[in-house]
Write an enzyme that holds these catalytic residues in place. Structure first.
Site, PDB file in Angstrom:
ATOM      1  N   ILE A  16       0.854  -1.181   0.000  1.00 52.54           N
ATOM      2  CA  ILE A  16       0.000   0.000   0.000  1.00 52.54           C
ATOM      3  C   ILE A  16       0.894   1.237   0.000  1.00 52.54           C
ATOM      4  O   ILE A  16       1.771   1.387   0.848  1.00 52.54           O
ATOM      5  CB  ILE A  16      -0.926   0.018   1.231  1.00 52.54           C
ATOM      6  CG1 ILE A  16      -1.691  -1.319   1.356  1.00 52.54           C
ATOM      7  CG2 ILE A  16      -1.891   1.194   1.126  1.00 52.54           C
ATOM      8  CD1 ILE A  16      -2.571  -1.668   0.187  1.00 52.54           C
ATOM      9  N   LYS A  17       0.647   2.110  -0.961  1.00 47.58           N
ATOM     10  CA  LYS A  17       1.461   3.321  -1.080  1.00 47.58           C
ATOM     11  C   LYS A  17       0.872   4.434  -0.203  1.00 47.58           C
ATOM     12  O   LYS A  17      -0.320   4.745  -0.293  1.00 47.58           O
ATOM     13  CB  LYS A  17       1.525   3.789  -2.536  1.00 47.58           C
ATOM     14  CG  LYS A  17       2.314   2.850  -3.422  1.00 47.58           C
ATOM     15  CD  LYS A  17       2.268   3.270  -4.882  1.00 47.58           C
ATOM     16  CE  LYS A  17       3.208   4.418  -5.174  1.00 47.58           C
ATOM     17  NZ  LYS A  17       3.281   4.692  -6.635  1.00 47.58           N
ATOM     18  N   VAL A  18       1.739   5.010   0.617  1.00 46.12           N
ATOM     19  CA  VAL A  18       1.353   6.100   1.515  1.00 46.12           C
ATOM     20  C   VAL A  18       2.346   7.240   1.304  1.00 46.12           C
ATOM     21  O   VAL A  18       3.559   7.016   1.324  1.00 46.12           O
ATOM     22  CB  VAL A  18       1.388   5.637   2.991  1.00 46.12           C
ATOM     23  CG1 VAL A  18       1.102   6.807   3.926  1.00 46.12           C
ATOM     24  CG2 VAL A  18       0.390   4.508   3.223  1.00 46.12           C
TER      25      VAL A  18
END
Length: 383
Positions: free
Chosen positions: A140-142
């Site tokens: 998951i890209k944050v």
């Protein structure tokens, strides 16, 4: 036959990921061919990439029509399309994930860019995405914002793989690294395993040179023809900043993994949070189209390439091991030079601007994508 540089990289301790994901590539077998013939070991995506994929292909039309007929919102339709692509890509990369013991083989999906400054919203959406996709090798890209770092720590502590995106400054990279470490430490304190969690820190490159080069040109115009020596000195710095920044970040990475806190985690099976070079297509035609590949080969790093740069590298990259360790003193001196009164470029300001612009560059295509899905749904559903 000469060795393909992309395959050569793995021997140098660097993995190649691709910055692109389309249903066309999955369904035609193109992605599988790239894994086999180009040595791809992972994949990243973002709202801009998905906007292009969905609006330029008819492979999504039936799903968009069905979603609209089921009275789903544009957001719900978007997620159903994207989740399906991500799951299929995860399956294609699963053998690499298993063969590398969870080091590579990841596919990244980004939380809504509207949540860049929302800790609780980022955590909730990341958990929802991770559970809905239900693949061990999804990341998951944050974004690397102040709020993002707090979310990253929480997500790692919950066992969710995180790709920290939009890192421009070494200071922000450090915050990302320590957020990862704190998340792992929480798991250790809770007697939870940490050998099955991965994270990468996506450090952006070409956008830095583009912005600093613009400042340099502006400064040269201000100096005029009377300060030729100063102008020459300024021009010598063009195109040097992004690589210098990356080299300093890599030295910081080495310091972090040598620290007692990291060593304690490593003994329990923790994986390095590798630096991932992002934004690697050169924007200035005067620069080599593989500039950010040739100059940044380093152990325990990843280079993520858009398709054009991937093919350019396969054709003419000139690689040597650990080139990122060369001219490190000069890299530090580059930043000292920027502070000189004759040059006077405030890098803190530049890097802060790049982060804000980076979020906007994801927000705009994200909103445009949802609007495009709504318009396509109406066109595909008569009446």
């Amino acid at each position: 036959m000469s060795t393909n540089p992309l395959l050569q990289m793995q021997n140098y301790g660097q993995s190649i990921w691709m910055d692109n994901l389309t249903r066309d590539a999955i369904e035609t077998g193109e992605l599988n061919q790239l894994i086999e013939n180009r040595g791809l070991r992972g994949l990243t995506s973002n709202p801009a990439i998905f906007e292009k994929a969905i609006t330029e292909s008819d492979r999504y039309d039936q799903a968009i029509k069905s979603g609209h007929e089921a009275e789903k919102s544009s957001q719900e339709i978007y997620e159903s399309l994207v989740f399906e692509d991500i799951r299929k890509a995860c399956d294609l990369f699963r053998p690499i994930y298993e063969e590398s013991n969870g080091l590579d083989g990841y596919v990244s999906i980004e939380v809504s860019p509207h949540l860049a400054h929302d800790i609780k919203g980022t955590i909730a959406e990341a958990i929802r995405f991770y559970q809905a996709i239900d693949k061990e090798n999804v990341m998951i890209k944050v974004p690397g914002t102040f709020e993002g770092f707090a979310a990253i720590e929480q997500l790692i502590s919950r066992g969710i793989n995180v790709n920290v995106t939009l890192l421009f400054s070494v200071d922000n990279y450090q915050q990302a690294a320590w957020a990862y470490i704190r998340g792992l430490e929480t798991r250790v304190n809770n007697n939870q395993p940490i050998d099955n969690i991965a994270s990468v820190a996506s450090f952006f490159l070409s956008r830095i040179d583009t912005k600093v080069d613009q400042r340099i040109e502006q400064r040269i115009r201000e100096l005029g023809t009377e300060s030729l020596n100063k102008s020459i000195r300024l021009r010598e710095l063009k195109g040097d900043i992004a690589v210098a920044n990356a080299k300093v970040a890599y030295q910081t990475f080495k310091e972090i993994i040598a620290s007692p806190r990291w060593k304690a985690l490593e003994e329990k099976g923790a994986k390095y949070q590798r630096l991932l070079w992002a934004s690697t297509s050169t924007k200035d035609p005067d620069y080599s189209d593989v500039k950010y590949v040739n100059e940044l080969v380093g152990e325990n790093t990843i280079n993520t390439l858009p398709p054009n740069t991937l093919e350019a590298c396969a054709d003419h990259c000139d690689l040597s091991p650990n080139r990122i360790e060369t001219n490190v003193d000069e890299a530090y001196q580059v930043f000292e030079s920027l502070k000189h009164p004759d040059i006077n470029i405030d890098m803190d300001q530049v890097l802060d601007e790049l982060l804000k612009e980076g979020i906007e560059k994801f927000v705009n295509p994200y909103d445009s994508l949802l609007e495009s899905i709504e318009n396509q749904a109406k066109q595909l559903t008569p009446g």
